[in-house]
Design a protein around this motif. Sequence first.
Motif, PDB file in Angstrom:
ATOM      1  N   ASP A  13       0.875  -1.187  -0.064  1.00 11.10           N
ATOM      2  CA  ASP A  13      -0.067   0.053   0.181  1.00 11.10           C
ATOM      3  C   ASP A  13       0.946   1.335   0.095  1.00 11.10           C
ATOM      4  O   ASP A  13       1.682   1.481   0.967  1.00 11.10           O
ATOM      5  CB  ASP A  13      -1.009   0.024   1.195  1.00 11.10           C
ATOM      6  N   PRO A  14       0.709   2.124  -0.974  1.00 10.60           N
ATOM      7  CA  PRO A  14       1.549   3.271  -0.966  1.00 10.60           C
ATOM      8  C   PRO A  14       1.051   4.504  -0.390  1.00 10.60           C
ATOM      9  O   PRO A  14       1.590   5.526  -0.197  1.00 10.60           O
ATOM     10  CB  PRO A  14       1.639   3.802  -2.610  1.00 10.60           C
ATOM     11  N   LYS A  15       0.013   4.178   0.382  1.00 10.21           N
ATOM     12  CA  LYS A  15      -0.602   5.098   1.372  1.00 10.21           C
ATOM     13  C   LYS A  15      -1.075   6.521   0.460  1.00 10.21           C
ATOM     14  O   LYS A  15      -0.750   7.668   1.319  1.00 10.21           O
ATOM     15  CB  LYS A  15       0.329   5.380   2.555  1.00 10.21           C
ATOM     16  N   LEU A  16      -1.656   6.452  -0.315  1.00 13.32           N
ATOM     17  CA  LEU A  16      -2.063   7.586  -1.102  1.00 13.32           C
ATOM     18  C   LEU A  16      -3.351   8.181  -0.695  1.00 13.32           C
ATOM     19  O   LEU A  16      -3.997   7.478   0.123  1.00 13.32           O
ATOM     20  CB  LEU A  16      -2.206   7.287  -2.916  1.00 13.32           C
ATOM     21  N   ASP A  17      -3.571   9.346  -0.651  1.00 10.91           N
ATOM     22  CA  ASP A  17      -5.008   9.844  -0.537  1.00 10.91           C
ATOM     23  C   ASP A  17      -5.834   9.264  -1.022  1.00 10.91           C
ATOM     24  O   ASP A  17      -6.134   9.104  -2.197  1.00 10.91           O
ATOM     25  CB  ASP A  17      -4.938  11.468  -0.834  1.00 10.91           C
ATOM     26  N   LYS A  18      -6.902   8.820  -0.363  1.00 16.78           N
ATOM     27  CA  LYS A  18      -8.072   7.923  -0.873  1.00 16.78           C
ATOM     28  C   LYS A  18      -9.333   8.554  -0.145  1.00 16.78           C
ATOM     29  O   LYS A  18     -10.323   7.756   0.062  1.00 16.78           O
ATOM     30  CB  LYS A  18      -7.826   6.383  -0.138  1.00 16.78           C
ATOM     31  N   THR A  19      -9.440   9.712  -0.486  1.00 20.15           N
ATOM     32  CA  THR A  19     -10.819  10.585  -0.123  1.00 20.15           C
ATOM     33  C   THR A  19     -11.754   9.940  -0.812  1.00 20.15           C
ATOM     34  O   THR A  19     -12.844   9.688  -0.364  1.00 20.15           O
ATOM     35  CB  THR A  19     -10.553  11.955  -0.088  1.00 20.15           C
TER      36      THR A  19
END
Length: 372
Positions: A242-248
């Motif tokens: 998981d690249p921990k991107l913004d998943k809003t």
Amino acid sequence: MKKKLKKKIGQLHLWLGLASGLVLFTVALTGSLLVFEKEIDQFFNPEFYNVAQIGKKKKTIDYCTSAIQKEYGIEKLNRIIVYGDPKRTLTIIGKDSKGDSQIFSVDPYTGKTLGTMAQKNRFFSIVLSIHRNLLMHDIGEIITGCSCLIFVFMLISGLVLWWPKKAKNLKQRLTVKWKGSFKRINWDFHSTFGFYTFLFLLIIALTGLTWSFKWFENGMYYLANGTTDKPSAKVENPVKIDPKLDKTDFYQHIYHKTDSLFPDKGNMQIRMPADTINSILVLKEHLNFNIPNQYSSLYFDKYTGKNIVVRPYESSSRGDKLKRLIYPIHTGSIFGYPTKILAFIVCLFAVTLPVTGLLIWLGKRKKVKTKF
């Protein structure tokens, strides 16, 4: 020779019917209920399926899922169902801290949760489990599957036993002598209506075998495609960490991307993988086809939301298209209410077959005893 063969077929018909009668009775009864599952459920739980008022704008899917996860402690989302009908609620299924699946009905215009229930306690979830495995899981599936095979034989052997020796006796076999004795009415009801429902019950039984035996499904694919090979329902996720991107707006992005690729009116299911290996599967149903369960498939990276694979309905093999027809044929929903009503009636008649068959057997036993 023909007389002896028919007698042996009759004996097999009798004893196999007695052996599988209770299972057939249970499966047919639950099957008749499942024909109108949606209608019954929506009638008794209208607030779970329809919003009180259609709003001007819907909340994002992520807004609704986040609210549920916070309020009810849902640790893992399993499925999100977005309906094309503006009156329908948003359905979200997820697992709580105990690992139990919960079903949530959400007003998509306000984000408010309208209802919740444990999936295992849902009435029709129990009915379906009884129908498929008698609440006995793998062992139950074997029992119902074998009983279904027996029922196919019972239908074919029943037709052989019904078939009149002479053409002049055909009219008698096609009618019930309602003014006759109870024994005669019972026999006529069992055999005559068995003939009238033969083809419909045979189709329902054969399609039901798809869920019981892998070899039957493979055979279906072989007949349609000339091979048992079929595309996997799963696609491995390309991103491993998981690249921990913004998943809003993660799920909203998936929804819009699917809708842009397949703009036809239809319901959409977003299915999260049960494991850590595979990607998100999205099914977009094509309601303009006039036959239910016809859909295109898309796969999305569960970490980035990037579209990986697109499988339009048109690219499906003949085997895949045939398999998608199995469910609407089996449940009678293929041509709407006319075929659903027909399926309901023949399933109810199938409920009576073990009962009338048992009465025929008891009548024969009583007759044998009176001779001594």
